[in-house]
Design an enzyme around this catalytic site. Structure first.
Site, mmCIF file in Angstrom:
data_model
loop_
_atom_site.group_PDB
_atom_site.id
_atom_site.type_symbol
_atom_site.label_atom_id
_atom_site.label_comp_id
_atom_site.label_asym_id
_atom_site.label_seq_id
_atom_site.Cartn_x
_atom_site.Cartn_y
_atom_site.Cartn_z
ATOM 1 N N LYS A 23 -7.356 0.526 -6.599
ATOM 2 C CA LYS A 23 -6.211 1.467 -6.131
ATOM 3 C C LYS A 23 -7.126 3.068 -5.940
ATOM 4 O O LYS A 23 -7.970 3.033 -6.903
ATOM 5 C CB LYS A 23 -5.292 1.816 -7.247
ATOM 6 C CG LYS A 23 -4.599 0.307 -7.614
ATOM 7 C CD LYS A 23 -3.892 -0.263 -6.447
ATOM 8 C CE LYS A 23 -3.166 -1.563 -6.789
ATOM 9 N NZ LYS A 23 -2.497 -2.301 -5.661
ATOM 10 N N GLY A 24 -6.663 3.723 -5.099
ATOM 11 C CA GLY A 24 -7.391 5.101 -4.833
ATOM 12 C C GLY A 24 -8.641 4.893 -4.234
ATOM 13 O O GLY A 24 -9.622 5.502 -4.420
ATOM 14 N N ARG A 25 -8.924 3.753 -3.434
ATOM 15 C CA ARG A 25 -10.308 3.718 -2.615
ATOM 16 C C ARG A 25 -10.360 4.750 -1.520
ATOM 17 O O ARG A 25 -9.329 5.345 -1.175
ATOM 18 C CB ARG A 25 -10.216 2.444 -1.965
ATOM 19 C CG ARG A 25 -10.382 0.887 -2.629
ATOM 20 C CD ARG A 25 -10.593 -0.122 -1.784
ATOM 21 N NE ARG A 25 -10.570 -1.479 -2.358
ATOM 22 C CZ ARG A 25 -9.552 -2.472 -2.371
ATOM 23 N NH1 ARG A 25 -8.398 -1.748 -1.714
ATOM 24 N NH2 ARG A 25 -9.471 -3.506 -2.869
ATOM 25 N N THR A 26 -11.832 5.289 -1.436
ATOM 26 C CA THR A 26 -11.720 6.225 -0.432
ATOM 27 C C THR A 26 -11.626 5.293 0.967
ATOM 28 O O THR A 26 -12.133 4.288 1.391
ATOM 29 C CB THR A 26 -13.300 6.750 -0.143
ATOM 30 O OG1 THR A 26 -13.835 6.976 -1.507
ATOM 31 C CG2 THR A 26 -13.576 7.510 0.812
ATOM 32 N N HIS A 27 -10.673 5.970 1.885
ATOM 33 C CA HIS A 27 -10.105 5.506 3.254
ATOM 34 C C HIS A 27 -11.327 5.354 4.158
ATOM 35 O O HIS A 27 -12.191 6.165 4.152
ATOM 36 C CB HIS A 27 -9.124 6.290 3.860
ATOM 37 C CG HIS A 27 -7.659 5.981 3.027
ATOM 38 N ND1 HIS A 27 -6.478 6.587 3.159
ATOM 39 C CD2 HIS A 27 -7.362 5.361 1.811
ATOM 40 C CE1 HIS A 27 -5.477 6.116 2.621
ATOM 41 N NE2 HIS A 27 -6.011 5.296 1.611
ATOM 42 N N LYS A 38 0.728 -1.361 0.022
ATOM 43 C CA LYS A 38 -0.082 0.121 0.089
ATOM 44 C C LYS A 38 0.882 1.310 0.098
ATOM 45 O O LYS A 38 0.430 2.291 0.445
ATOM 46 C CB LYS A 38 -0.967 -0.201 1.211
ATOM 47 C CG LYS A 38 -1.776 -1.353 1.319
ATOM 48 C CD LYS A 38 -2.696 -1.374 -0.123
ATOM 49 C CE LYS A 38 -3.512 -0.527 -0.347
ATOM 50 N NZ LYS A 38 -4.211 -0.859 -1.717
ATOM 51 N N GLY A 39 2.039 1.165 -0.472
ATOM 52 C CA GLY A 39 2.812 2.361 -0.662
ATOM 53 C C GLY A 39 3.099 2.759 -2.025
ATOM 54 O O GLY A 39 3.220 4.106 -2.293
ATOM 55 N N GLY A 40 2.556 2.132 -2.938
ATOM 56 C CA GLY A 40 2.636 2.717 -4.489
ATOM 57 C C GLY A 40 3.302 1.873 -4.975
ATOM 58 O O GLY A 40 3.869 2.225 -6.170
ATOM 59 N N ARG A 80 2.484 -1.009 -7.114
ATOM 60 C CA ARG A 80 1.962 -1.306 -8.397
ATOM 61 C C ARG A 80 2.081 -0.082 -9.422
ATOM 62 O O ARG A 80 2.233 -0.343 -10.345
ATOM 63 C CB ARG A 80 0.330 -1.673 -8.319
ATOM 64 C CG ARG A 80 -0.414 -1.714 -9.390
ATOM 65 C CD ARG A 80 0.112 -2.878 -10.339
ATOM 66 N NE ARG A 80 0.308 -4.092 -9.708
ATOM 67 C CZ ARG A 80 0.815 -5.185 -10.452
ATOM 68 N NH1 ARG A 80 1.247 -5.055 -11.610
ATOM 69 N NH2 ARG A 80 0.658 -6.187 -9.960
#
Length: 361
Positions: A324-328, A118-120, A122
């Site tokens: 990717k880019g889900r609302t937290h 979850k750091g980037g 991909r």
């Protein structure tokens, strides 16, 4: 009078006969000459086969950027987004005849993206795959943490085919935090280049939890999992989303096996705000020409991170998937502050080891 007409017809027939004979003779000469030339061409083609079988203007990629080789096998992964714009020609090809073997082969990776989840990672992998000198495996093989018993031959068989001079790489974020992995990677290669994408550990933990609840929505709230005791405020540092963010602890294990110069740290925040800048540093680290630049990106306001401009032959741009880019998940601000206080000394130690301040609050 009839005798005169007959004589004229005879003369005309004689002339036609001569003309026909000449025409047949000319046609035979042309046929023989053409046949000889064709025979020479055929002989030459048998003696001098084509040197390369590249698809377009000497570039070994189809319009989707997938490399295609003489054995008909397509290597996994994407190549250059705009191959014709680089101006360098096919990767690794010389203009002179050097006698090199241009056959693509499967090799062990020379570079690894080892973290963090979850750091980037991909996004970084997809951006790097735009470079024509990088051949990257699209999936995560988890060799050094889960499948090590299968052996290096199995691992090599998983890699995409690459030409001489191209860098083979893969990414598995779990490698960074797995205790046994540094020694195993070192046993494969002492010269392998390692890339770690790091991100504010509090934000990373929430992103990690958001992914978890998307798969198992019935798990307890973030706040109850983050603390051993909510009343005393004691953080559960062994809970995976929080434990991964102890970057200094994990980096220390890698530095026991590899020099700092072989480990490149990428800022996950700057990968979003300035993807071309971060990619430029990674290309430098890998010893590659800076081919992936700002012309390859645009910022997608809806998703909140950069996407790739439309590839040649496609009418649509390429963004990362819906995961990717889900609302937290919404987290109590007091819990957020306690987590920031918890990570502060760990971050400071990490900055010292990294030789740079990532600016996390």
């Amino acid at each position: 009078y009839c005798i005169m007409i007959f004589a004229d017809l005879r003369r005309l027939l004689h002339r036609l006969t001569i003309a026909s004979s000449l025409a047949i003779l000319c046609f035979s000469l042309v046929y023989l000459l053409t046949g000889c030339c064709e025979s020479d061409l055929r002989e030459n083609s048998e003696i001098k086969p084509p040197q390369h079988e590249f698809l377009v203007s000497g570039w070994p990629y189809d319009r989707n950027g997938t490399s295609v080789y003489k054995d008909g096998v397509s290597a996994a992964g994407e190549g250059a987004l705009y191959p014709g714009e680089t101006g360098t020609g096919p990767p690794g090809l010389d203009t002179n005849s050097s006698g090199k073997d241009w056959t693509a082969t499967r090799r062990l990776p020379q570079a690894l993206i080892i973290g963090v989840k979850k750091g980037g990672t991909r996004a970084l992998l997809e951006f790097l795959r735009l470079h024509p000198d990088i051949r990257a495996l699209g999936s995560e093989p988890h060799f050094f943490d889960r499948h090590y018993a299968r052996g290096l031959d199995w691992y090599r068989s998983m890699m995409p085919k690459a030409l001489d001079g191209q860098i083979v790489m893969e990414k598995t974020p779990r490698y960074f935090v797995t205790v046994e992995t540094p020694a195993r990677v070192h046993a494969m290669s002492q010269d392998v280049k390692l890339i770690v994408v790091v991100r504010d550990p509090v934000t990373r933990a929430i992103s990690d939890y958001t992914q978890i609840i998307s798969k198992t929505p019935d798990i307890p709230p973030f706040e109850s999992l983050a603390f051993k005791n909510r009343t005393t405020g004691q953080i559960d540092s062994l809970w995976s989303p929080l434990w991964i963010g102890l970057y200094a602890q994990h980096l220390e294990r890698w530095l026991a096996w590899f020099p700092r110069t072989q480990i490149h740290l990428v800022s996950g925040e700057r990968l979003i705000s300035d993807p071309a800048g971060e990619l430029g540093k990674v290309q430098d680290f890998l010893g590659l020409q800076r081919i992936v630049t700002d012309k390859h990106f645009y910022f997608n306001k809806t998703k909140g991170f950069p996407c790739l401009k439309k590839p040649e032959g496609s009418s649509k741009p390429h963004c990362l998937g819906k995961t990717k880019g889900r609302t937290h998940a919404s987290i109590d601000p007091e819990v957020m502050q306690r987590l920031r206080d918890f990570y502060k000394p760990h971050n400071q130690r990490f900055y010292q080891m990294a030789g740079q301040d990532f600016g996390w609050q």
